[in-house]
Design a protein around this motif. Structure first.
Motif, mmCIF file in Angstrom:
data_model
loop_
_atom_site.group_PDB
_atom_site.id
_atom_site.type_symbol
_atom_site.label_atom_id
_atom_site.label_comp_id
_atom_site.label_asym_id
_atom_site.label_seq_id
_atom_site.Cartn_x
_atom_site.Cartn_y
_atom_site.Cartn_z
ATOM 1 N N LEU A 50 19.541 -53.738 16.531
ATOM 2 C CA LEU A 50 18.406 -52.859 16.853
ATOM 3 C C LEU A 50 18.149 -51.823 15.761
ATOM 4 N N ARG A 51 18.807 -51.967 14.614
ATOM 5 C CA ARG A 51 18.590 -51.002 13.536
ATOM 6 C C ARG A 51 17.113 -50.889 13.143
ATOM 7 N N PRO A 52 16.362 -51.983 13.023
ATOM 8 C CA PRO A 52 14.937 -51.828 12.682
ATOM 9 C C PRO A 52 14.173 -50.986 13.699
ATOM 10 N N VAL A 53 14.536 -51.097 14.978
ATOM 11 C CA VAL A 53 13.871 -50.303 16.012
ATOM 12 C C VAL A 53 14.250 -48.834 15.855
ATOM 13 N N ARG A 54 15.523 -48.558 15.561
ATOM 14 C CA ARG A 54 15.956 -47.173 15.381
ATOM 15 C C ARG A 54 15.312 -46.546 14.147
ATOM 16 N N LEU A 55 15.150 -47.319 13.096
ATOM 17 C CA LEU A 55 14.449 -46.828 11.907
ATOM 18 C C LEU A 55 13.022 -46.414 12.266
ATOM 19 N N GLN A 56 12.367 -47.257 13.040
ATOM 20 C CA GLN A 56 10.989 -46.947 13.437
ATOM 21 C C GLN A 56 10.935 -45.706 14.319
ATOM 22 N N GLY A 58 13.104 -43.256 14.378
ATOM 23 C CA GLY A 58 13.441 -42.107 13.559
ATOM 24 C C GLY A 58 12.269 -41.614 12.731
ATOM 25 N N LEU A 59 11.395 -42.532 12.348
ATOM 26 C CA LEU A 59 10.189 -42.147 11.611
ATOM 27 C C LEU A 59 9.108 -41.631 12.546
ATOM 28 N N HIS A 60 8.978 -42.260 13.691
ATOM 29 C CA HIS A 60 7.829 -42.002 14.568
ATOM 30 C C HIS A 60 7.972 -40.714 15.373
ATOM 31 N N LYS A 61 9.158 -40.425 15.887
ATOM 32 C CA LYS A 61 9.314 -39.247 16.747
ATOM 33 C C LYS A 61 8.954 -37.942 16.022
ATOM 34 N N PRO A 62 9.543 -37.644 14.843
ATOM 35 C CA PRO A 62 9.153 -36.407 14.163
ATOM 36 C C PRO A 62 7.672 -36.382 13.792
ATOM 37 N N GLU A 63 7.134 -37.536 13.415
ATOM 38 C CA GLU A 63 5.719 -37.572 13.034
ATOM 39 C C GLU A 63 4.829 -37.166 14.195
ATOM 40 N N LEU A 64 5.095 -37.656 15.377
ATOM 41 C CA LEU A 64 4.296 -37.286 16.543
ATOM 42 C C LEU A 64 4.411 -35.791 16.830
ATOM 43 N N ILE A 65 5.628 -35.251 16.732
ATOM 44 C CA ILE A 65 5.823 -33.829 17.021
ATOM 45 C C ILE A 65 5.114 -32.963 15.984
ATOM 46 N N LEU A 66 5.193 -33.347 14.716
ATOM 47 C CA LEU A 66 4.510 -32.580 13.670
ATOM 48 C C LEU A 66 2.995 -32.628 13.862
ATOM 49 N N GLN A 67 2.479 -33.782 14.242
ATOM 50 C CA GLN A 67 1.043 -33.897 14.520
ATOM 51 C C GLN A 67 0.652 -33.011 15.703
ATOM 52 N N GLU A 68 1.457 -33.048 16.758
ATOM 53 C CA GLU A 68 1.145 -32.257 17.957
ATOM 54 C C GLU A 68 1.174 -30.761 17.666
ATOM 55 N N ASN A 69 1.961 -30.355 16.664
ATOM 56 C CA ASN A 69 2.026 -28.943 16.276
ATOM 57 C C ASN A 69 1.072 -28.606 15.133
ATOM 58 N N ASN A 70 0.214 -29.559 14.779
ATOM 59 C CA ASN A 70 -0.822 -29.342 13.762
ATOM 60 C C ASN A 70 -0.258 -28.929 12.406
ATOM 61 N N ILE A 71 0.900 -29.469 12.059
ATOM 62 C CA ILE A 71 1.492 -29.186 10.751
ATOM 63 C C ILE A 71 0.787 -30.048 9.711
ATOM 64 N N GLU A 72 0.039 -29.413 8.830
ATOM 65 C CA GLU A 72 -0.751 -30.136 7.840
ATOM 66 C C GLU A 72 -0.014 -30.327 6.518
ATOM 67 N N SER A 73 0.654 -29.285 6.047
ATOM 68 C CA SER A 73 1.303 -29.358 4.744
ATOM 69 C C SER A 73 2.533 -28.462 4.733
ATOM 70 N N THR A 74 3.452 -28.784 3.848
ATOM 71 C CA THR A 74 4.730 -28.069 3.803
ATOM 72 C C THR A 74 5.096 -27.720 2.366
ATOM 73 N N ILE A 75 5.958 -26.725 2.239
ATOM 74 C CA ILE A 75 6.641 -26.440 0.977
ATOM 75 C C ILE A 75 8.110 -26.748 1.221
ATOM 76 N N VAL A 76 8.634 -27.721 0.513
ATOM 77 C CA VAL A 76 9.997 -28.189 0.745
ATOM 78 C C VAL A 76 10.956 -27.420 -0.153
ATOM 79 N N ILE A 77 12.006 -26.881 0.431
ATOM 80 C CA ILE A 77 12.994 -26.103 -0.311
ATOM 81 C C ILE A 77 14.365 -26.738 -0.134
#
Length: 294
Positions: A50-56, A58-77
């Motif tokens: 199930l590693r391919p499912v976990r990879l997906q 792991g990518l999808h959950k943060p993306e949905l949360i960032l979208q829901e919080n209207n995070i448009e751009s970041t400065i990475v440190i």
């Protein structure tokens, strides 16, 4: 004007079925793990297959949360988790020197003092990262230019702390490690993420990045820095400012010109990054880049 009505569900929601499925029949033939819904079966989801499912996921959950919080751009440190704040560094140096006084011949204690002295000197980077976090946060009043770090202590904590000082959101992207690295307490709770895969974590770090600032650090910082430079060099991501904080440190640790001299990178590749030594200088470079891009 036509009002769009919400679409009626044909199928029951996953929540509804999950609630019902949590109450299986007590008959023996309903107790086997095979009877669980697939998405409610932890042992199934953790199988190697199930590693391919976990990879997906792991990518999808943060993306949905960032979208829901209207995070448009970041400065990475980026930066070392081992660079402490000045007060802690001073206390560590005092303790190391006190220990050496009791056994001046100990090579181990002598080494501890040297390391403590370097940490005390490098603790200025903690203050600069904190100051940079404040500068970014003061500018970001519409979920643009949100501070994003690896979520741990040291430089990461300092940057999140600076944003917290200014009352702004900031993001932490921690990862599960054997030594149980805990997220720093200055991350916005709803934007505090934990990853299993380094690759997915690094992808999320760069997806919304408007700039990357690399403070002095170790293997992890070097990994994240060189992956970003490689992506920009090869055109896999658009060009963004890459700032190496602390010119003296970086020139001592990495001889970039030697790579040009050996023909392993092009002379123009040295233009993919620049050195800065203060939070104000870093912020000026970031703002200028943003203005040039419109």
């Amino acid at each position: 004007m036509t009002v769009k009505l919400p679409r009626r569900r044909i199928f029951p929601s996953a929540h509804e079925d999950a609630r019902i499925a949590c109450k299986p029949e007590k008959a023996p033939h309903c107790q086997s793990p095979s009877y669980r819904l697939a998405f409610q079966d932890p042992e199934f989801l953790l199988r190697d297959e199930l590693r391919p499912v976990r990879l997906q996921l792991g990518l999808h959950k943060p993306e949905l949360i960032l979208q829901e919080n209207n995070i448009e751009s970041t400065i990475v440190i980026f930066g070392s988790a081992r660079i402490p704040e000045p007060q802690s560094a001073a206390a560590g140096l005092a303790a190391a020197r006190a220990a050496l006084q009791h056994d001046a011949a100990s090579l181990g204690l002598q080494r501890n003092v040297r390391i403590a002295e370097r940490k005390a000197a490098n603790s200025r980077y903690y203050e600069e990262a904190r100051k940079l976090g404040r500068l970014i946060a003061a500018y970001s009043d519409d979920h643009r230019f949100v501070v994003l770090t690896g979520g741990g202590p040291g430089i990461m904590e300092a940057a999140n702390r600076g944003a917290h000082d200014a009352g702004a959101f900031s993001i932490g992207m921690n990862i599960v490690l054997p030594h149980e690295q805990q997220p720093n307490p200055y991350i916005t709770p709803d934007l505090n993420f934990q990853f299993h895969y380094f690759a997915i974590r690094k992808m999320h770090m760069i997806m919304r990045a408007k700039a990357l600032v690399a403070f002095p650090g170790g293997f992890g910082t070097l990994d994240e820095l060189f992956e970003t430079l490689t992506l920009i060099q090869t055109g896999k991501v658009r060009r963004i400012p890459v700032l190496l904080f602390g010119k003296e440190f970086w020139e001592r640790v990495i001889h970039f010109q030697a790579l040009v001299d050996e023909g392993t990178i092009a002379p123009g590749d040295l233009d993919l990054f620049c050195y800065v030594d203060t939070a104000e200088e870093a912020w000026e470079v970031i703002l200028q880049s943003e203005q040039e891009q419109g």
